[in-house]
Enzyme design. Sequence first.
Site, short mmCIF file in Angstrom:
data_model
loop_
_atom_site.label_atom_id
_atom_site.label_comp_id
_atom_site.label_asym_id
_atom_site.label_seq_id
_atom_site.Cartn_x
_atom_site.Cartn_y
_atom_site.Cartn_z
N ASP A 42 -2.66 -2.18 9.94
CA ASP A 42 -2.81 -2.16 8.49
C ASP A 42 -3.43 -3.44 7.93
O ASP A 42 -3.75 -3.51 6.74
CB ASP A 42 -1.45 -1.96 7.81
CG ASP A 42 -0.88 -0.56 8.03
OD1 ASP A 42 -1.66 0.36 8.34
OD2 ASP A 42 0.34 -0.39 7.89
N VAL A 55 10.69 -4.74 2.75
CA VAL A 55 10.66 -5.06 4.18
C VAL A 55 10.91 -3.78 4.96
O VAL A 55 11.85 -3.03 4.66
CB VAL A 55 11.72 -6.12 4.52
CG1 VAL A 55 11.75 -6.40 6.02
CG2 VAL A 55 11.44 -7.41 3.73
N ALA A 108 3.49 -1.80 4.27
CA ALA A 108 2.65 -2.80 4.95
C ALA A 108 2.94 -4.22 4.50
O ALA A 108 2.04 -5.05 4.42
CB ALA A 108 1.16 -2.48 4.76
N LYS A 150 0.82 -1.21 0.00
CA LYS A 150 0.00 0.00 0.00
C LYS A 150 0.85 1.26 0.00
O LYS A 150 2.03 1.25 0.38
CB LYS A 150 -0.95 0.02 1.20
CG LYS A 150 -0.29 -0.04 2.58
CD LYS A 150 0.25 1.29 3.08
CE LYS A 150 0.89 1.18 4.45
NZ LYS A 150 1.66 2.40 4.84
N GLY A 154 4.51 -6.73 6.12
CA GLY A 154 4.16 -7.71 7.15
C GLY A 154 2.66 -7.86 7.32
O GLY A 154 2.14 -8.96 7.49
N SER A 155 1.95 -6.73 7.24
CA SER A 155 0.49 -6.78 7.36
C SER A 155 -0.14 -7.51 6.17
O SER A 155 -1.13 -8.23 6.32
CB SER A 155 -0.08 -5.36 7.45
OG SER A 155 0.35 -4.73 8.65
#
Length: 307
Positions: free
Chosen positions: A148, A107, A112, A18, A114-115
């Site tokens: 997120d 990363v 976002a 995003k 990880g989300s």
Amino acid sequence: MASPLAEDEVVRVRASGKINLALRSGPRRSDGYHELATVFQAVSVYDDLEARWADPGQFDLRVRGEQASLVPADDSNLALKAARLLALTSGNRGLGCSLDLRKTIPVTGGMAGGSADAAAALLACSVLWDLDTGPDDLLELGAGLGADVPFCLTGGTALGTGRGDRIAPVLSRGSYHWVLVLSEAELPTPAVFRRFDELRGARSGLVTPPELLSALIAGDAAGLGRALTNDLQPAALSLRPELKRVLAVGDELGALGGIVSGSGPTVAFLAADERSAIELAVGLTTEGIGREVRRVHGPVPGARLLN
């Protein structure tokens, strides 16, 4: 529900990164979070996740692709946390999964990643395990994992309030062409918010710029470029001063607007159209800006099944 001993199904899910078109932040709340008003747009940079049955109570993760060495594959990983949370919520102790994650979302890049992985795991495991889990259930579980995650489940263009986890669709016409400059260095979100708290002066409030919403409704890329705003950008620039040059070069090369995405350090430039985006990407690459330059477009869907 299928038995893991007989089940060889693979469920594949793709989740998108995003950009925050607008990000307004208030002071730190008593729970440690900040009150936010943000406009998200999902763009065409993706992580792909495969989920397979594993023995009851077994949850493991393999990470491949770009920056894979920077992604933990233990229980601190949001995708594994999502799978475990979903299994716990189901009340079925016979569940387990093996996850295979291919990364292309930067990363700790403010996009976002990880989300997105958590959203992918929630969707993939709910299908793999044949759970009676509706979209609202996944959104609620996602909000418990990270602010997120709900948006990464829905995608498109949306307004996020609260911690950013309360999502409402935003009317957006047309497609927007972005050029991303990926940074060599990471920029952890907690560090940016700490710096934001140190720098914070008089705030303008949590009002999303009406000119930004009007531009989205009209499909006006130039108007959107002028309205891009991010309260965290000064903090990100103070921690990574080299990003000031990135923004300046993009402006010189004719971008309609440039912004640090979320907490950074990824910088997103808006172009008038696809041809302009190609020219801008070539110019930025020639200048030797950042680790990598990518062209993406948005809005795109959130986490979705590939099979």
